[in-house]
Design a protein around this motif. Structure first.
Motif, PDB file in Angstrom:
ATOM      1  N   THR A 195      -6.274 -22.275  32.589  1.00 62.15           N
ATOM      2  CA  THR A 195      -5.481 -23.098  32.254  1.00 62.15           C
ATOM      3  C   THR A 195      -5.217 -24.751  31.893  1.00 62.15           C
ATOM      4  O   THR A 195      -4.844 -24.841  30.758  1.00 62.15           O
ATOM      5  N   LEU A 196      -6.325 -24.931  32.233  1.00 66.89           N
ATOM      6  CA  LEU A 196      -6.987 -25.766  31.530  1.00 66.89           C
ATOM      7  C   LEU A 196      -7.456 -26.061  30.597  1.00 66.89           C
ATOM      8  O   LEU A 196      -6.695 -27.059  29.624  1.00 66.89           O
ATOM      9  N   THR A 197      -8.530 -25.750  30.264  1.00 64.56           N
ATOM     10  CA  THR A 197      -9.363 -24.966  29.090  1.00 64.56           C
ATOM     11  C   THR A 197      -8.103 -25.042  27.321  1.00 64.56           C
ATOM     12  O   THR A 197      -7.965 -25.506  26.675  1.00 64.56           O
ATOM     13  N   ASP A 198      -7.018 -24.595  27.713  1.00 67.15           N
ATOM     14  CA  ASP A 198      -6.394 -23.859  27.102  1.00 67.15           C
ATOM     15  C   ASP A 198      -4.907 -24.603  25.927  1.00 67.15           C
ATOM     16  O   ASP A 198      -4.751 -24.253  25.155  1.00 67.15           O
ATOM     17  N   THR A 199      -5.253 -25.949  26.948  1.00 66.09           N
ATOM     18  CA  THR A 199      -4.601 -27.115  26.579  1.00 66.09           C
ATOM     19  C   THR A 199      -5.365 -28.016  25.770  1.00 66.09           C
ATOM     20  O   THR A 199      -6.689 -27.909  25.550  1.00 66.09           O
ATOM     21  N   GLU A 200      -4.718 -28.966  25.166  1.00 67.11           N
ATOM     22  CA  GLU A 200      -5.590 -30.408  24.092  1.00 67.11           C
ATOM     23  C   GLU A 200      -5.940 -31.703  24.689  1.00 67.11           C
ATOM     24  O   GLU A 200      -4.636 -31.628  26.158  1.00 67.11           O
ATOM     25  N   PRO A 201      -6.744 -32.041  24.919  1.00 67.37           N
ATOM     26  CA  PRO A 201      -7.339 -33.290  26.569  1.00 67.37           C
ATOM     27  C   PRO A 201      -6.346 -34.399  25.566  1.00 67.37           C
ATOM     28  O   PRO A 201      -6.112 -34.316  25.006  1.00 67.37           O
ATOM     29  N   GLU A 202      -5.282 -34.443  27.192  1.00 69.76           N
ATOM     30  CA  GLU A 202      -4.504 -35.781  27.520  1.00 69.76           C
ATOM     31  C   GLU A 202      -5.807 -36.718  26.887  1.00 69.76           C
ATOM     32  O   GLU A 202      -5.257 -37.935  26.037  1.00 69.76           O
ATOM     33  N   VAL A 203      -7.423 -37.520  26.956  1.00 64.06           N
ATOM     34  CA  VAL A 203      -7.830 -38.745  27.415  1.00 64.06           C
ATOM     35  C   VAL A 203      -8.958 -37.743  27.342  1.00 64.06           C
ATOM     36  O   VAL A 203      -9.622 -36.550  26.791  1.00 64.06           O
ATOM     37  N   SER A 204     -10.420 -38.651  26.113  1.00 62.61           N
ATOM     38  CA  SER A 204     -11.063 -37.989  26.820  1.00 62.61           C
ATOM     39  C   SER A 204     -12.290 -39.481  27.044  1.00 62.61           C
ATOM     40  O   SER A 204     -11.888 -40.843  26.893  1.00 62.61           O
ATOM     41  N   PRO A 205     -13.344 -40.000  27.432  1.00 61.24           N
ATOM     42  CA  PRO A 205     -14.414 -38.272  26.774  1.00 61.24           C
ATOM     43  C   PRO A 205     -13.814 -37.696  28.083  1.00 61.24           C
ATOM     44  O   PRO A 205     -14.110 -37.866  28.943  1.00 61.24           O
ATOM     45  N   LEU A 206     -14.097 -35.926  28.610  1.00 59.93           N
ATOM     46  CA  LEU A 206     -14.373 -35.494  29.091  1.00 59.93           C
ATOM     47  C   LEU A 206     -15.427 -34.076  29.499  1.00 59.93           C
ATOM     48  O   LEU A 206     -15.485 -33.455  28.173  1.00 59.93           O
ATOM     49  N   GLY A 207     -16.464 -34.684  30.047  1.00 58.91           N
ATOM     50  CA  GLY A 207     -17.412 -33.594  30.225  1.00 58.91           C
ATOM     51  C   GLY A 207     -16.788 -32.462  30.888  1.00 58.91           C
ATOM     52  O   GLY A 207     -15.815 -32.055  31.746  1.00 58.91           O
ATOM     53  N   PRO A 208     -17.682 -31.633  31.448  1.00 56.10           N
ATOM     54  CA  PRO A 208     -17.758 -30.653  32.020  1.00 56.10           C
ATOM     55  C   PRO A 208     -17.084 -30.590  34.168  1.00 56.10           C
ATOM     56  O   PRO A 208     -16.846 -30.374  34.495  1.00 56.10           O
ATOM     57  N   PHE A 209     -18.176 -31.619  34.485  1.00 56.79           N
ATOM     58  CA  PHE A 209     -17.810 -32.267  35.662  1.00 56.79           C
ATOM     59  C   PHE A 209     -17.126 -33.073  35.878  1.00 56.79           C
ATOM     60  O   PHE A 209     -16.185 -32.613  36.829  1.00 56.79           O
ATOM     61  N   ALA A 210     -16.512 -33.668  34.283  1.00 53.54           N
ATOM     62  CA  ALA A 210     -14.997 -34.365  34.494  1.00 53.54           C
ATOM     63  C   ALA A 210     -13.856 -32.717  34.554  1.00 53.54           C
ATOM     64  O   ALA A 210     -12.821 -33.196  35.573  1.00 53.54           O
ATOM     65  N   VAL A 211     -14.136 -31.395  33.542  1.00 49.10           N
ATOM     66  CA  VAL A 211     -13.033 -30.899  34.361  1.00 49.10           C
ATOM     67  C   VAL A 211     -13.119 -29.826  35.725  1.00 49.10           C
ATOM     68  O   VAL A 211     -11.823 -30.038  36.233  1.00 49.10           O
ATOM     69  N   VAL A 212     -14.392 -30.069  36.372  1.00 47.93           N
ATOM     70  CA  VAL A 212     -14.245 -29.443  37.931  1.00 47.93           C
ATOM     71  C   VAL A 212     -13.347 -30.637  38.410  1.00 47.93           C
ATOM     72  O   VAL A 212     -12.759 -30.786  39.435  1.00 47.93           O
ATOM     73  N   ASP A 213     -13.783 -32.251  38.217  1.00 49.60           N
ATOM     74  CA  ASP A 213     -12.876 -33.157  39.076  1.00 49.60           C
ATOM     75  C   ASP A 213     -11.213 -32.830  38.944  1.00 49.60           C
ATOM     76  O   ASP A 213     -10.845 -33.548  39.621  1.00 49.60           O
ATOM     77  N   ILE A 214     -11.243 -32.755  37.594  1.00 53.94           N
ATOM     78  CA  ILE A 214      -9.977 -32.928  37.494  1.00 53.94           C
ATOM     79  C   ILE A 214      -9.123 -31.629  37.912  1.00 53.94           C
ATOM     80  O   ILE A 214      -7.991 -31.857  38.615  1.00 53.94           O
ATOM     81  N   LEU A 215      -9.402 -29.807  37.802  1.00 49.08           N
ATOM     82  CA  LEU A 215      -9.135 -29.120  38.631  1.00 49.08           C
ATOM     83  C   LEU A 215      -9.200 -29.556  40.690  1.00 49.08           C
ATOM     84  O   LEU A 215      -8.169 -28.879  41.273  1.00 49.08           O
ATOM     85  N   ARG A 216     -10.059 -30.517  41.119  1.00 51.37           N
ATOM     86  CA  ARG A 216      -9.577 -30.770  42.698  1.00 51.37           C
ATOM     87  C   ARG A 216      -9.098 -32.402  42.533  1.00 51.37           C
ATOM     88  O   ARG A 216      -8.615 -32.173  43.422  1.00 51.37           O
ATOM     89  N   GLY A 217      -8.124 -32.257  41.940  1.00 55.65           N
ATOM     90  CA  GLY A 217      -6.971 -32.877  42.130  1.00 55.65           C
ATOM     91  C   GLY A 217      -7.160 -34.454  41.137  1.00 55.65           C
ATOM     92  O   GLY A 217      -6.110 -35.525  41.294  1.00 55.65           O
ATOM     93  N   THR A 218      -8.739 -35.248  40.386  1.00 53.03           N
ATOM     94  CA  THR A 218      -8.108 -36.067  40.144  1.00 53.03           C
ATOM     95  C   THR A 218      -7.787 -36.219  38.979  1.00 53.03           C
ATOM     96  O   THR A 218      -7.457 -35.442  37.940  1.00 53.03           O
ATOM     97  N   GLN A 219      -6.781 -37.300  38.650  1.00 52.92           N
ATOM     98  CA  GLN A 219      -6.152 -37.835  37.370  1.00 52.92           C
ATOM     99  C   GLN A 219      -7.074 -37.601  36.165  1.00 52.92           C
ATOM    100  O   GLN A 219      -8.111 -38.108  36.127  1.00 52.92           O
ATOM    101  N   PRO A 220      -6.604 -37.397  35.224  1.00 53.28           N
ATOM    102  CA  PRO A 220      -7.177 -36.689  34.631  1.00 53.28           C
ATOM    103  C   PRO A 220      -7.889 -38.917  33.635  1.00 53.28           C
ATOM    104  O   PRO A 220      -9.027 -38.944  33.198  1.00 53.28           O
ATOM    105  N   SER A 221      -6.771 -39.785  33.942  1.00 56.21           N
ATOM    106  CA  SER A 221      -7.230 -41.117  33.144  1.00 56.21           C
ATOM    107  C   SER A 221      -8.727 -41.397  33.662  1.00 56.21           C
ATOM    108  O   SER A 221     -10.046 -41.901  33.253  1.00 56.21           O
ATOM    109  N   LEU A 222      -8.711 -41.171  35.554  1.00 57.67           N
ATOM    110  CA  LEU A 222      -9.624 -41.622  35.693  1.00 57.67           C
ATOM    111  C   LEU A 222     -11.027 -40.525  36.071  1.00 57.67           C
ATOM    112  O   LEU A 222     -12.112 -41.110  35.822  1.00 57.67           O
TER     113      LEU A 222
END
Length: 394
Positions: free
Chosen positions: A38-65
């Motif tokens: 669901t997350l990877t099918d959308t366009e990234p809102e911010v950058s940069p975002l690595g694979p561990f950042a993707v996991v962190d976002i899925l755990r509830g962290t804001q994309p900007s943080l």
């Protein structure tokens, strides 16, 4: 899943290696796979975002943080901690020091100045006053961070509140991450004119046709599937290279028989062949008579050894004697000889080690070899009885 995450990170301006992607995905459970898509099918809102950042976002962290953490290297620390946790825990583990993660909150806004001239002048005056009271060493010295005033139980709760990164077993790589062998070339390449150069180079690097078959079989197919010995010999004969290879094989086999003193088992091991392959190669080359002559020469040498030390040393090489086919003849001959030697020294001996020492001194052999030969040839029991009976006599 890994391809989708890798593509998402590329679009988020944080290229990641396949290993890093798989390590990050291993932190998620199978139930969270749909959230990843669901997350990877959308366009990234911010950058940069690595694979561990993707996991962190899925755990509830804001994309900007998550983007700030990616930029400052926070996830490199997370990746290292994940690898450390996989290692075996020691019996008395030392306390783990958790690195303090710096926060990147924007600084609070300054209060609006009362006036342009007064505000600028006041700031400059305060800065000059501070520099006047501080020395050069104090200004360039590192700033010490104040100790945390939180109680220990609150710090433990805050650590427990941090996301835990536990790995799970992932399936084997698929798609573009799969490692596959290179496609094999056609057998027709070896039959053409350019195939002679390929075969000539391969023959120069191979000791015999079995290693040549293994080397070429990994690169080329045969006439009807896998490359076989019949295919290899036919194409070598076609390019007139079979005789060159056969001459090299003859020299190598006879040299190996001489180096290994006629032991066929060690010859096969030295050439990287099984015993059956060695016999098959000898039969193909017609070397049965030459190989048997070399073996017979070393048989006569083993049976006709003059010095006692040489014969006692050969007694410990059972496999070598069995390979030559003379084990029984050799042991019978040495037993008969040793019985005569100990008979001459028996009257003056008090025990078995003393008897072995007397024989060893007389014939210039090590006592350990003489004593070992007495034990292995089955003479120890009889000699002990004779020594005990001689000592019991008045």
């Amino acid at each position: 899943m890994a391809v989708a995450v890798s593509d998402f990170c590329r679009r988020a301006k944080a290229m990641a290696s396949p290993t890093e992607v798989r390590e990050a995905l291993a932190l998620l459970s199978e139930d969270e796979d749909f959230r990843v898509r669901t997350l990877t099918d959308t366009e990234p809102e911010v950058s940069p975002l690595g694979p561990f950042a993707v996991v962190d976002i899925l755990r509830g962290t804001q994309p900007s943080l998550a983007a700030q953490r990616q930029a400052c290297g926070y996830y490199d620390v997370v990746q290292e901690l994940t690898r450390v946790r996989e290692e075996k825990t020691p019996v008395a583990p030392a306390p783990v020091v958790v690195p303090e993660v710096p926060t990147f909150a924007p600084p609070p806004p300054r209060p609006a100045p009362a006036g342009d001239g007064d505000g600028a002048g006041g700031a400059k005056a305060d800065k000059a006053a501070r520099r006047g009271t501080e020395s050069v060493q104090e200004r360039i010295a590192p700033r010490k961070r104040a100790a945390s005033a939180e109680p220990e139980h609150e710090q433990e709760e805050s650590l427990e509140a941090e996301p835990r990164f536990l790995r799970r077993e992932l399936p084997k790589p698929r798609g573009r991450y799969t490692q596959v062998a290179a496609p094999k070339g056609s057998f027709q390449i070896l039959t053409r004119a350019e195939g002679r150069d390929i075969l000539d180079s391969a023959v120069a690097q191979s000791e015999h046709r079995f290693t040549l078959l293994k080397s070429l079989g990994e690169q080329y197919n045969g006439a009807k599937g896998e490359l076989t010995m019949v295919d290899l010999e036919s194409v070598l004969r076609r390019h007139e290279l079979l005789e060159t290879l056969a001459a090299k094989e003859r020299q190598g086999i006879l040299s190996a028989y001489a180096d290994q003193r006629g032991a066929a088992g060690r010859v096969a091991w030295a050439l990287g062949l099984s015993p059956s392959e060695l016999q098959k190669l000898i039969g193909t080359l017609g070397l049965q008579q030459e190989a048997e002559e070399v073996r017979e020469r070393f048989r006569r040498e083993a049976l006709g050894a003059r010095h006692l030390t040489q014969r006692l040393d050969l007694l410990g090489r059972d496999k070598y004697l069995a390979d030559l086919g003379i084990k029984k003849r050799f042991t019978d001959s040495l037993r008969k000889e040793l019985e005569g030697l100990v008979r001459d020294e028996l009257p003056g001996a008090r025990d078995l080690p003393g008897l072995a020492l007397a024989v060893a001194r007389k014939h210039g052999a090590p006592q350990e070899l003489v004593l070992r030969a007495i034990e292995r040839l089955g003479l120890a029991g009889t000699l002990r009885e004779q020594l005990n009976s001689d000592q019991s006599l008045p």
